[in-house]
Design a protein around this motif. Structure first.
Motif, PDB file in Angstrom:
ATOM      1  N   GLN A   1       0.834  -1.200   0.000  1.00  0.00           N
ATOM      2  CA  GLN A   1       0.000   0.000   0.000  1.00  0.00           C
ATOM      3  C   GLN A   1       0.874   1.258   0.000  1.00  0.00           C
ATOM      4  O   GLN A   1       1.914   1.299   0.662  1.00  0.00           O
ATOM      5  CB  GLN A   1      -0.910   0.018   1.231  1.00  0.00           C
ATOM      6  N   GLY A   2       0.433   2.260  -0.768  1.00  0.00           N
ATOM      7  CA  GLY A   2       1.084   3.566  -0.723  1.00  0.00           C
ATOM      8  C   GLY A   2       2.542   3.559  -1.149  1.00  0.00           C
ATOM      9  O   GLY A   2       3.338   4.351  -0.641  1.00  0.00           O
ATOM     10  N   LEU A   3       2.890   2.694  -2.097  1.00  0.00           N
ATOM     11  CA  LEU A   3       4.294   2.580  -2.530  1.00  0.00           C
ATOM     12  C   LEU A   3       4.652   3.738  -3.474  1.00  0.00           C
ATOM     13  O   LEU A   3       3.929   4.007  -4.437  1.00  0.00           O
ATOM     14  CB  LEU A   3       4.513   1.241  -3.240  1.00  0.00           C
ATOM     15  N   SER A   4       5.779   4.399  -3.200  1.00  0.00           N
ATOM     16  CA  SER A   4       6.224   5.519  -4.036  1.00  0.00           C
ATOM     17  C   SER A   4       7.727   5.430  -4.285  1.00  0.00           C
ATOM     18  O   SER A   4       8.493   5.160  -3.359  1.00  0.00           O
ATOM     19  CB  SER A   4       5.901   6.861  -3.364  1.00  0.00           C
ATOM     20  N   PHE A   5       8.131   5.656  -5.544  1.00  0.00           N
ATOM     21  CA  PHE A   5       9.540   5.729  -5.907  1.00  0.00           C
ATOM     22  C   PHE A   5       9.626   6.227  -7.341  1.00  0.00           C
ATOM     23  O   PHE A   5       8.620   6.373  -8.036  1.00  0.00           O
ATOM     24  CB  PHE A   5      10.237   4.368  -5.776  1.00  0.00           C
ATOM     25  N   SER A   6      10.840   6.487  -7.819  1.00  0.00           N
ATOM     26  CA  SER A   6      11.021   6.881  -9.215  1.00  0.00           C
ATOM     27  C   SER A   6      12.269   6.215  -9.793  1.00  0.00           C
ATOM     28  O   SER A   6      13.147   5.759  -9.052  1.00  0.00           O
ATOM     29  CB  SER A   6      11.138   8.406  -9.345  1.00  0.00           C
ATOM     30  N   ALA A   7      12.306   6.146 -11.118  1.00  0.00           N
ATOM     31  CA  ALA A   7      13.459   5.591 -11.838  1.00  0.00           C
ATOM     32  C   ALA A   7      13.663   6.420 -13.102  1.00  0.00           C
ATOM     33  O   ALA A   7      12.718   6.636 -13.866  1.00  0.00           O
ATOM     34  CB  ALA A   7      13.215   4.129 -12.197  1.00  0.00           C
ATOM     35  N   ARG A   8      14.874   6.888 -13.303  1.00  0.00           N
ATOM     36  CA  ARG A   8      15.171   7.761 -14.437  1.00  0.00           C
ATOM     37  C   ARG A   8      15.718   6.970 -15.620  1.00  0.00           C
ATOM     38  O   ARG A   8      16.272   5.884 -15.444  1.00  0.00           O
ATOM     39  CB  ARG A   8      16.193   8.819 -14.027  1.00  0.00           C
ATOM     40  N   PRO A   9      15.592   7.498 -16.833  1.00  0.00           N
ATOM     41  CA  PRO A   9      16.238   6.875 -17.990  1.00  0.00           C
ATOM     42  C   PRO A   9      17.749   6.767 -17.736  1.00  0.00           C
ATOM     43  O   PRO A   9      18.358   7.679 -17.160  1.00  0.00           O
ATOM     44  CB  PRO A   9      15.944   7.851 -19.136  1.00  0.00           C
ATOM     45  N   GLY A  10      18.321   5.656 -18.149  1.00  0.00           N
ATOM     46  CA  GLY A  10      19.745   5.428 -17.940  1.00  0.00           C
ATOM     47  C   GLY A  10      20.080   4.817 -16.599  1.00  0.00           C
ATOM     48  O   GLY A  10      21.244   4.577 -16.293  1.00  0.00           O
ATOM     49  N   GLU A  11      19.053   4.541 -15.796  1.00  0.00           N
ATOM     50  CA  GLU A  11      19.250   4.024 -14.443  1.00  0.00           C
ATOM     51  C   GLU A  11      18.723   2.597 -14.360  1.00  0.00           C
ATOM     52  O   GLU A  11      17.675   2.279 -14.915  1.00  0.00           O
ATOM     53  CB  GLU A  11      18.491   4.919 -13.467  1.00  0.00           C
ATOM     54  N   VAL A  12      19.463   1.739 -13.664  1.00  0.00           N
ATOM     55  CA  VAL A  12      18.992   0.376 -13.398  1.00  0.00           C
ATOM     56  C   VAL A  12      18.623   0.296 -11.920  1.00  0.00           C
ATOM     57  O   VAL A  12      19.473   0.485 -11.047  1.00  0.00           O
ATOM     58  CB  VAL A  12      20.066  -0.678 -13.736  1.00  0.00           C
ATOM     59  N   VAL A  13      17.352   0.033 -11.656  1.00  0.00           N
ATOM     60  CA  VAL A  13      16.850  -0.041 -10.280  1.00  0.00           C
ATOM     61  C   VAL A  13      16.564  -1.493  -9.929  1.00  0.00           C
ATOM     62  O   VAL A  13      15.831  -2.189 -10.646  1.00  0.00           O
ATOM     63  CB  VAL A  13      15.581   0.810 -10.107  1.00  0.00           C
TER      64      VAL A  13
ATOM     65  N   ALA B   1      -5.098   1.779  -6.026  1.00  0.00           N
ATOM     66  CA  ALA B   1      -4.975   3.208  -5.703  1.00  0.00           C
ATOM     67  C   ALA B   1      -3.611   3.681  -6.185  1.00  0.00           C
ATOM     68  O   ALA B   1      -2.715   2.882  -6.454  1.00  0.00           O
ATOM     69  CB  ALA B   1      -5.121   3.437  -4.199  1.00  0.00           C
ATOM     70  N   GLY B   2      -3.470   5.004  -6.291  1.00  0.00           N
ATOM     71  CA  GLY B   2      -2.204   5.572  -6.724  1.00  0.00           C
ATOM     72  C   GLY B   2      -2.147   5.723  -8.230  1.00  0.00           C
ATOM     73  O   GLY B   2      -3.093   5.391  -8.954  1.00  0.00           O
ATOM     74  N   GLN B   3      -1.004   6.219  -8.721  1.00  0.00           N
ATOM     75  CA  GLN B   3      -0.843   6.375 -10.160  1.00  0.00           C
ATOM     76  C   GLN B   3       0.606   6.192 -10.578  1.00  0.00           C
ATOM     77  O   GLN B   3       1.525   6.267  -9.756  1.00  0.00           O
ATOM     78  CB  GLN B   3      -1.366   7.728 -10.623  1.00  0.00           C
ATOM     79  N   ILE B   4       0.763   5.941 -11.876  1.00  0.00           N
ATOM     80  CA  ILE B   4       2.072   5.707 -12.473  1.00  0.00           C
ATOM     81  C   ILE B   4       2.239   6.721 -13.594  1.00  0.00           C
ATOM     82  O   ILE B   4       1.385   6.830 -14.481  1.00  0.00           O
ATOM     83  CB  ILE B   4       2.178   4.262 -13.007  1.00  0.00           C
ATOM     84  N   ARG B   5       3.337   7.467 -13.556  1.00  0.00           N
ATOM     85  CA  ARG B   5       3.592   8.501 -14.566  1.00  0.00           C
ATOM     86  C   ARG B   5       4.870   8.177 -15.337  1.00  0.00           C
ATOM     87  O   ARG B   5       5.814   7.618 -14.789  1.00  0.00           O
ATOM     88  CB  ARG B   5       3.745   9.873 -13.904  1.00  0.00           C
ATOM     89  N   LEU B   6       4.866   8.544 -16.606  1.00  0.00           N
ATOM     90  CA  LEU B   6       6.060   8.468 -17.439  1.00  0.00           C
ATOM     91  C   LEU B   6       6.329   9.858 -17.992  1.00  0.00           C
ATOM     92  O   LEU B   6       5.476  10.425 -18.692  1.00  0.00           O
ATOM     93  CB  LEU B   6       5.867   7.462 -18.581  1.00  0.00           C
ATOM     94  N   ASP B   7       7.471  10.423 -17.653  1.00  0.00           N
ATOM     95  CA  ASP B   7       7.834  11.801 -18.052  1.00  0.00           C
ATOM     96  C   ASP B   7       6.742  12.797 -17.662  1.00  0.00           C
ATOM     97  O   ASP B   7       6.389  13.703 -18.429  1.00  0.00           O
ATOM     98  CB  ASP B   7       8.113  11.867 -19.557  1.00  0.00           C
ATOM     99  N   GLY B   8       6.165  12.584 -16.468  1.00  0.00           N
ATOM    100  CA  GLY B   8       5.170  13.503 -15.936  1.00  0.00           C
ATOM    101  C   GLY B   8       3.748  13.236 -16.382  1.00  0.00           C
ATOM    102  O   GLY B   8       2.808  13.825 -15.854  1.00  0.00           O
ATOM    103  N   ARG B   9       3.553  12.307 -17.345  1.00  0.00           N
ATOM    104  CA  ARG B   9       2.205  12.041 -17.883  1.00  0.00           C
ATOM    105  C   ARG B   9       1.641  10.763 -17.269  1.00  0.00           C
ATOM    106  O   ARG B   9       2.312   9.726 -17.260  1.00  0.00           O
ATOM    107  CB  ARG B   9       2.274  11.909 -19.406  1.00  0.00           C
ATOM    108  N   HIS B  10       0.408  10.834 -16.763  1.00  0.00           N
ATOM    109  CA  HIS B  10      -0.233   9.661 -16.169  1.00  0.00           C
ATOM    110  C   HIS B  10      -0.452   8.585 -17.231  1.00  0.00           C
ATOM    111  O   HIS B  10      -0.905   8.860 -18.346  1.00  0.00           O
ATOM    112  CB  HIS B  10      -1.585  10.057 -15.553  1.00  0.00           C
ATOM    113  N   LEU B  11      -0.129   7.326 -16.875  1.00  0.00           N
ATOM    114  CA  LEU B  11      -0.349   6.194 -17.782  1.00  0.00           C
ATOM    115  C   LEU B  11      -1.465   5.316 -17.224  1.00  0.00           C
ATOM    116  O   LEU B  11      -1.375   4.842 -16.086  1.00  0.00           O
ATOM    117  CB  LEU B  11       0.925   5.343 -17.911  1.00  0.00           C
TER     118      LEU B  11
END
Length: 359
Positions: A179-191, A216-226
């Motif tokens: 629940q409530g999981l949040s993180f980010s990953a950038r291009p060029g990065e291996v997470v 619940a929650g959302q997933i964005r790619l380059d700031g745009r909701h998917l």
């Protein structure tokens, strides 16, 4: 039911079956899996259950094929203790395995096979005394536990790359896995995504790929909701059990399903980089486990999607192939892809990844 199945087929008395199942649950610490549907278990939990179903039958000889492929560190430690217990009981244990560090105090002999031929037989002292150079020349994984010193994953909110914000997911009708999981990953990065068996790593990868719906929650790619369909187009997942995603009647055909319009030279280059070109006409189901794994990686390479997720990509791989897959994943990141790797393999994690998300 799974633990009792073999005993029932042997025609054992109900009282004996109940006693043996209870003893197995106690000895292997399987209490948390009781009354669970086997189809709701994670890959690592299924691995432990499979071992338990054999243990309950009490054979004289145990043959284990890649028993640690999907296990977390605690489960590997438990498996080590279970094998030690079998040895103490006078049972014979034969293990085909690439991860070796947990076996160094258990083995009596190590048999080294190459191309179907027994090349070397080591006793424990000889095997544990191999130098790093000798070990790598033999293509063997590390003989000592690897440490993971990667920094933590970046927080959500990035406008560049993948941003996971307040995500809650459940598997079928089960309670929420996380629940409530949040993180980010950038291009060029291996997470790297890691954590105990059953904590929700595969559920997370399926949700990111749009294979299951978030609660619940959302997933964005380059700031745009998917939304879910957009994630299916943007992400490619190499599954933990790659048998679920190999459909063609040849290695070449499997690659062509990922990229129908690419020139033959591109497909050949990718297959060659993963040492699969000699098998181009082979049926995918006739390949070894490690070869199937690399074929699924090849299809991910050819998909050209911006988000690539690998679920346990080194299960069944020796040292040389692990290094190859590590190189492929680093190369994908250098091309600007967003790469997530679900893994328990600390040796691979330290070599391949930039940051780690611990669930």
């Amino acid at each position: 039911s799974e633990l009792a199945f073999g005993l029932e087929n042997e025609g054992r008395l109900p009282e004996e079956i109940q006693r043996r199942v209870a003893d197995t649950v106690e000895a292997l610490h399987l209490q948390e899996l009781q009354r669970r549907s086997i189809f709701s278990l994670s890959g690592g939990q299924k691995q432990l259950l499979a071992f338990g179903s054999v243990y309950a039958m009490g054979p004289e000889v145990f043959v284990l094929d890649e028993p640690t492929a999907n296990l977390d560190q605690d489960a590997i430690a438990r498996l080590h203790d279970q094998i030690a217990c079998l040895k103490h009981q006078g049972r014979t244990v034969v293990i085909a395995e690439h991860r070796l560090y947990f076996l160094t105090d258990l083995i009596d002999r190590a048999l080294y096979l190459r191309d179907g031929v027994l090349e070397h037989t080591f006793n424990r002292e000889q095997f544990c005394g191999l130098t790093e150079q000798e070990r790598e020349e033999l293509g063997l994984r590390t003989l000592t536990p690897a440490a993971c010193t990667l920094p933590a994953v970046a927080p959500a909110g990035t406008k560049e790359g993948l941003s996971v914000e307040g995500l809650t997911c459940a598997y079928r009708k089960e309670p929420a896995v996380f629940q409530g999981l949040s993180f980010s990953a950038r291009p060029g990065e291996v997470v790297s995504i890691t954590g105990p068996n059953g904590v929700g790593k595969t559920t997370l990868s399926r949700c990111l790929c749009g294979l299951i719906r978030e609660q619940a929650g959302q997933i964005r790619l380059d700031g745009r909701h998917l939304n879910r369909k957009e994630r299916q187009k943007a992400a490619f997942c190499v599954m933990q059990d790659v048998n679920h995603q190999l459909f063609s009647d040849s290695v070449w055909g499997e690659c062509r399903m990922s990229t129908p319009d690419a020139p033959d030279s591109t497909v050949e280059e990718v297959l060659d980089s993963l040492h699969l070109l000699p098998f181009r006409e082979r049926h995918p189901m006739s390949l070894s486990g490690g070869q199937k794994q690399r074929l699924a990686v090849a299809t991910a390479l050819l998909s050209e999607k911006p988000i690539l997720i690998f679920d346990e990509p080194t299960s069944g791989l020796d040292y040389a192939r692990m290094v190859e897959v590590s190189g492929v994943i680093r190369n994908l990141a250098q091309q600007g892809r967003i790469v997530l790797v679900v893994t328990h393999d600390r040796e691979f994690m330290q070599r391949s990844c930039d940051r780690v998300l611990r669930l």
